[in-house]
Design an enzyme around this catalytic site. Sequence first.
Site, PDB file in Angstrom:
ATOM      1  N   ASP A   1       0.849  -0.946   0.234  1.00 43.57           N
ATOM      2  CA  ASP A   1      -0.100  -0.248   0.008  1.00 43.57           C
ATOM      3  C   ASP A   1       1.047   1.625   0.085  1.00 43.57           C
ATOM      4  O   ASP A   1       2.144   1.651   0.439  1.00 43.57           O
ATOM      5  CB  ASP A   1      -0.686   0.019   1.559  1.00 43.57           C
ATOM      6  CG  ASP A   1      -1.770   0.890   1.642  1.00 43.57           C
ATOM      7  OD1 ASP A   1      -2.660   1.648   0.366  1.00 43.57           O
ATOM      8  OD2 ASP A   1      -1.536   1.869   2.431  1.00 43.57           O
TER       9      ASP A   1
ATOM     10  N   ASP B   1       0.125   5.437   0.717  1.00 42.28           N
ATOM     11  CA  ASP B   1      -0.102   6.238   2.127  1.00 42.28           C
ATOM     12  C   ASP B   1      -0.176   5.022   3.289  1.00 42.28           C
ATOM     13  O   ASP B   1      -1.162   4.321   3.527  1.00 42.28           O
ATOM     14  CB  ASP B   1      -1.608   6.914   1.738  1.00 42.28           C
ATOM     15  CG  ASP B   1      -0.991   8.401   2.429  1.00 42.28           C
ATOM     16  OD1 ASP B   1      -0.317   9.117   3.174  1.00 42.28           O
ATOM     17  OD2 ASP B   1      -2.575   9.088   2.931  1.00 42.28           O
TER      18      ASP B   1
END
Length: 215
Positions: free
Chosen positions: A11, A13
């Site tokens: 992922d 952020d």
Amino acid sequence: MKIHAQALLFDNDGTLLSSIESVYRCWTRWAQEYGLTAEDFQGVELHGRTAGEIIAELLPADRVDGALARIEQLEVEDAPGGVVILPGTKELLGALPAHRWAVVTSATRLLGEARLREVGIDFPVMIAAEDVTRGKPDPEPYLLAAARLGVDPARCVVFEDAPAGLRAGRAAGMKTVALATTHDRSELDADVVIGDLSAVSVQVTAQGVEITAVG
């Protein structure tokens, strides 16, 4: 914990970098422009979801496209100086061959690329919001990343900070490593929970990647 994998899926952020201040700054301005109040935002989860999903909860359908374009514009413009790299990110990614990892983000490609460029990360493969029909917690984004890398999903490890992303990784049949960067450890259901990527080391072999994660 030691895990053997053929690909690592990250992922963006909250995992590789943090844009939390930028996110709240931009969404606050966006809400003001669209006449939304603090009460309208109560209970709306901004993290780990696509902007389209968030906006669809808040505005009539005929306003979604324009509002989506506007929040993307605000966040891209705010990327310079609005994001910071998280501990361990550069060291870990620098140890990985390009064909062994990918970024899987709920942001649009334009925004995801802007944030990664801001912190000096070059990425080999990115799966962004417009690449899928169903975002996290659906497994589609992670399954697509595995397919792009040509790796069996069962041989992938997902690194995530958000419960929705961890659910997506598990649903894809992948091992999961949770980072306690944005959520309390009690909210994170994963094979191992760590503070950040500085707790991860890797050894690249001919067969794949040996991952050591210390919770």
